[in-house]
Design an enzyme around this catalytic site. Structure first.
Site, short mmCIF file in Angstrom:
data_model
loop_
_atom_site.label_atom_id
_atom_site.label_comp_id
_atom_site.label_asym_id
_atom_site.label_seq_id
_atom_site.Cartn_x
_atom_site.Cartn_y
_atom_site.Cartn_z
N ASP A 1 22.41 28.58 -9.24
CA ASP A 1 21.34 28.41 -10.22
C ASP A 1 21.98 28.46 -11.60
OD1 ASP A 1 18.67 28.30 -11.26
OD2 ASP A 1 18.83 30.42 -11.73
N SER A 2 21.19 28.08 -12.60
CA SER A 2 21.67 28.17 -13.97
C SER A 2 21.86 29.64 -14.40
CB SER A 2 20.66 27.50 -14.89
OG SER A 2 19.37 28.04 -14.66
N TYR B 1 19.33 25.46 -18.22
CA TYR B 1 19.55 24.04 -17.92
C TYR B 1 18.30 23.23 -18.31
CZ TYR B 1 23.67 24.81 -14.81
OH TYR B 1 24.90 25.10 -14.27
N GLY B 2 17.16 23.92 -18.33
CA GLY B 2 15.87 23.23 -18.49
C GLY B 2 15.70 22.46 -19.78
N CYS C 1 18.23 25.98 -8.28
CA CYS C 1 17.68 25.64 -9.59
C CYS C 1 16.83 24.36 -9.47
CB CYS C 1 18.84 25.41 -10.55
SG CYS C 1 18.33 24.97 -12.20
N ASN C 2 15.58 24.46 -9.90
CA ASN C 2 14.70 23.28 -9.84
C ASN C 2 15.23 22.16 -10.74
OD1 ASN C 2 11.67 23.95 -8.60
ND2 ASN C 2 12.87 25.73 -9.16
N THR C 3 15.72 22.54 -11.93
CA THR C 3 16.20 21.53 -12.86
C THR C 3 17.40 20.78 -12.27
OG1 THR C 3 15.47 22.95 -14.68
CG2 THR C 3 16.98 21.18 -15.24
N GLU D 1 12.46 36.71 -18.44
CA GLU D 1 13.74 37.40 -18.67
C GLU D 1 13.55 38.61 -19.58
OE1 GLU D 1 17.19 35.01 -19.15
OE2 GLU D 1 16.75 33.97 -17.27
N CYS E 1 9.91 26.23 -10.77
CA CYS E 1 11.00 26.83 -11.55
C CYS E 1 11.32 28.17 -10.93
CB CYS E 1 10.55 27.01 -13.00
SG CYS E 1 11.71 27.94 -14.01
N THR E 2 12.60 28.49 -10.90
CA THR E 2 13.04 29.72 -10.24
C THR E 2 12.35 30.98 -10.74
OG1 THR E 2 14.80 29.70 -11.89
CG2 THR E 2 15.37 28.96 -9.67
N HIS E 3 11.98 30.98 -12.03
CA HIS E 3 11.44 32.21 -12.62
C HIS E 3 9.95 32.44 -12.31
CE1 HIS E 3 15.14 31.82 -14.78
NE2 HIS E 3 14.91 32.89 -15.52
N1 DGL Z 1 16.65 27.78 -13.02
C1 DGL Z 1 15.88 26.91 -13.88
C2 DGL Z 1 14.90 26.09 -13.00
O1 DGL Z 1 14.54 26.48 -11.92
C3 DGL Z 1 15.12 27.68 -14.93
C4 DGL Z 1 16.02 28.25 -16.01
C5 DGL Z 1 16.75 27.17 -16.78
O2 DGL Z 1 16.13 26.42 -17.57
O3 DGL Z 1 17.94 27.05 -16.59
O4 DGL Z 1 14.50 25.04 -13.41
#
Ligand code: DGL
Length: 271
Positions: free
Chosen positions: A12-13, A44-45, A75-77, A154, A186-188
């Site tokens: 993940d990012s 990454y988003g 990571c979704n992005t 976060e 999104c992971t969060h």
């Molecule tokens: N991990 C990213 C996602 O799931 C969220 C955090 C980021 O923007 O890197 O898209």
């Protein structure tokens, strides 16, 4: 190549992908995992597709060196922007979070009206929309980028009134479209479930972390790579920035203290 004892690489990012790792460890307790959080370059988003692809491929190179048996793009992005490149590069199966999330949304919706929330880059890519439409042409998809959610999570403001207000503002327009399923793209976002549930009412929240874990298990089964037996697996953690900070923040996502975190040097990052 067909050795089931090799680890599974998850990346993940940053710390957010630990929500996916947690679901994986829960479902596949015998497996060993290597988790990489690219905390030096998070988020990454808000990055360009080219940058996200380059970062993801650098992490894939690390997994190749480690000889993983499967790669999970938590990571979704990165899943939205880099999956074809990762699949072309890796000699092992690469699983992203978009397709499992889309499948779960379709299984859940009765009205065929699905909402997607994610980072700017994920929403701009239309990756969820594409995956949903490939599975069912008739589905109506309504998307919304929610860039403030990641910093709020976060910060630990999981139930803060400000977060609730932000959720109201983001989700309001989606709810007007009468969606009955909302993909937490999104992971969060799984950490915001309690607030999102209150704001979204009867709309079903789709957690792509759990769905991804199921997809990983069935792919391991298919490939004859699923570990059997009683021996428990474990996780090795790597972060591209301060390991202590990763451990501190990450414990909130994994729901307990994190084992030792090692520093990873990725190409293109000094230090
Ligand atoms: N991990 C990213 C996602 O799931 C969220 C955090 C980021 O923007 O890197 O898209």
């Amino acid at each position: 190549m067909n050795n089931p004892f090799r680890p599974i690489g998850v990346f993940d990012s940053g710390v957010g992908g630990l929500t996916v790792l947690r679901a994986l460890v829960h479902l596949l307790p015998r497996e060993s995992f290597i988790y990489v959080g690219d905390t030096a370059r998070v988020p990454y988003g808000s990055k360009s597709p080219e940058a996200v692809r380059r970062f993801s491929l650098e992490i894939a190179r690390f997994f190749r060196r480690k000889g993983v048996k499967m790669m999970v793009t938590a990571c979704n992005t990165a899943s939205a922007l880099a999956l074809p490149e990762l699949r072309a590069f890796m000699p092992v199966p690469v699983i992203g979070v978009i397709e499992p999330g889309a499948r779960a949304a379709l299984a859940s919706t009765r009205t065929g009206r699905v909402g997607i929330i994610g980072t700017e880059a994920t929403v701009r890519s239309h990756a969820y929309e594409g995956a949903l439409k490939r599975l069912d042409k008739s589905v109506r998809v309504f998307s919304r980028a929610c860039p403030l959610f990641v910093p709020l999570v976060e910060e630990g403001w999981l139930t803060h009134p400000i977060t609730r207000e932000v959720a109201n503002l983001y989700l309001g327009p989606l709810l007007k479209h009468k969606i009955d399923a909302l993909v937490l793209g999104c992971t969060h976002y799984p950490l915001l479930k309690s607030i999102l549930r209150r704001v979204a009412g009867r709309v079903e929240l789709i957690d792509s972390a759990e769905e991804t874990a199921k997809a990983v298990r069935s792919r391991l089964e298919q490939e004859g790579l699923l570990l059997q037996g009683r021996k428990k697996g474990g996780v090795s953690y790597f972060s591209s920035d301060d390991p202590a900070k990763f451990a501190r923040l990450g414990s909130r996502f994994i729901g307990g203290p994190l084992a030792k975190v090692q520093r990873i040097r990725l190409d293109g990052i000094d230090g």
